[in-house]
Design a protein around this motif. Structure first.
Motif, PDB file in Angstrom:
ATOM      1  N   LEU A  17     -25.227   3.014  36.372  1.00  0.00           N
ATOM      2  CA  LEU A  17     -25.031   4.398  36.179  1.00  0.00           C
ATOM      3  C   LEU A  17     -24.238   4.983  37.183  1.00  0.00           C
ATOM      4  CD1 LEU A  17     -26.749   6.550  34.532  1.00  0.00           C
ATOM      5  CD2 LEU A  17     -27.836   7.113  36.391  1.00  0.00           C
ATOM      6  N   LEU A  18     -24.283   4.448  38.502  1.00  0.00           N
ATOM      7  CA  LEU A  18     -23.403   4.638  39.537  1.00  0.00           C
ATOM      8  C   LEU A  18     -22.097   4.560  39.470  1.00  0.00           C
ATOM      9  CD1 LEU A  18     -25.633   3.814  42.730  1.00  0.00           C
ATOM     10  CD2 LEU A  18     -25.216   6.042  41.971  1.00  0.00           C
ATOM     11  N   VAL A  20     -20.556   3.995  36.547  1.00  0.00           N
ATOM     12  CA  VAL A  20     -19.915   5.013  35.449  1.00  0.00           C
ATOM     13  C   VAL A  20     -19.840   6.459  36.108  1.00  0.00           C
ATOM     14  CG1 VAL A  20     -20.319   6.078  33.238  1.00  0.00           C
ATOM     15  CG2 VAL A  20     -20.842   3.682  33.398  1.00  0.00           C
ATOM     16  N   GLY A  21     -20.957   7.038  36.611  1.00  0.00           N
ATOM     17  CA  GLY A  21     -20.798   8.130  37.384  1.00  0.00           C
ATOM     18  C   GLY A  21     -19.913   8.391  38.389  1.00  0.00           C
ATOM     19  N   MET A  24     -16.420   8.911  37.305  1.00  0.00           N
ATOM     20  CA  MET A  24     -16.195  10.385  36.678  1.00  0.00           C
ATOM     21  C   MET A  24     -16.645  11.454  37.457  1.00  0.00           C
ATOM     22  SD  MET A  24     -15.826   9.543  33.741  1.00  0.00           S
ATOM     23  CE  MET A  24     -15.842   8.295  32.342  1.00  0.00           C
ATOM     24  N   ASN A  25     -17.502  11.626  38.409  1.00  0.00           N
ATOM     25  CA  ASN A  25     -17.741  12.825  39.058  1.00  0.00           C
ATOM     26  C   ASN A  25     -18.521  12.238  40.463  1.00  0.00           C
ATOM     27  OD1 ASN A  25     -18.535  15.159  39.773  1.00  0.00           O
ATOM     28  ND2 ASN A  25     -19.230  15.902  38.220  1.00  0.00           N
ATOM     29  N   TRP A  28     -22.268  13.804  40.727  1.00  0.00           N
ATOM     30  CA  TRP A  28     -23.376  13.226  40.097  1.00  0.00           C
ATOM     31  C   TRP A  28     -23.848  12.033  41.091  1.00  0.00           C
ATOM     32  CZ3 TRP A  28     -26.555  14.976  36.724  1.00  0.00           C
ATOM     33  CH2 TRP A  28     -26.263  15.833  35.711  1.00  0.00           C
ATOM     34  N   ILE A  29     -23.029  11.373  41.802  1.00  0.00           N
ATOM     35  CA  ILE A  29     -23.402  10.282  42.670  1.00  0.00           C
ATOM     36  C   ILE A  29     -24.252  10.813  43.809  1.00  0.00           C
ATOM     37  CG2 ILE A  29     -22.465   8.471  44.150  1.00  0.00           C
ATOM     38  CD1 ILE A  29     -22.274   7.995  41.133  1.00  0.00           C
ATOM     39  N   LEU A  32     -27.677  11.785  42.690  1.00  0.00           N
ATOM     40  CA  LEU A  32     -28.690  10.532  42.310  1.00  0.00           C
ATOM     41  C   LEU A  32     -28.900  10.045  43.705  1.00  0.00           C
ATOM     42  CD1 LEU A  32     -26.786   8.799  39.672  1.00  0.00           C
ATOM     43  CD2 LEU A  32     -29.153   9.675  39.711  1.00  0.00           C
TER      44      LEU A  32
END
Length: 70
Positions: A17-18, A20-21, A24-25, A28-29, A32
């Protein structure tokens, strides 16, 4: 080496998830990272983790239902 393998084994989904995120953004990281820090450092972190997990499962289910054709 053993600690790294243990971390990879228990946190592979978060790492994916980290990845991919993070591609992208950055916001979001950061979000999280704050969630994981609160889960690990708060006195009742396990309760917070369960609550966040329930909220995320509910949000995912609502998203899935809203996108599924009737």
């Amino acid at each position: 080496m053993r600690h790294g393998l243990n971390c990879l084994g228990c946190c592979w989904a978060l790492m994916a998830l980290l990845f991919v995120g993070g591609a992208m953004n950055l916001l979001w990281i950061a979000a999280l990272s704050v969630l994981v820090a609160v889960e690990k450092l708060a006195p009742r972190g396990e309760l917070f983790a369960r609550a966040c997990g329930g909220v995320m499962i509910g949000a995912g289910a609502m998203r899935w239902i809203s996108l599924s054709p009737l």
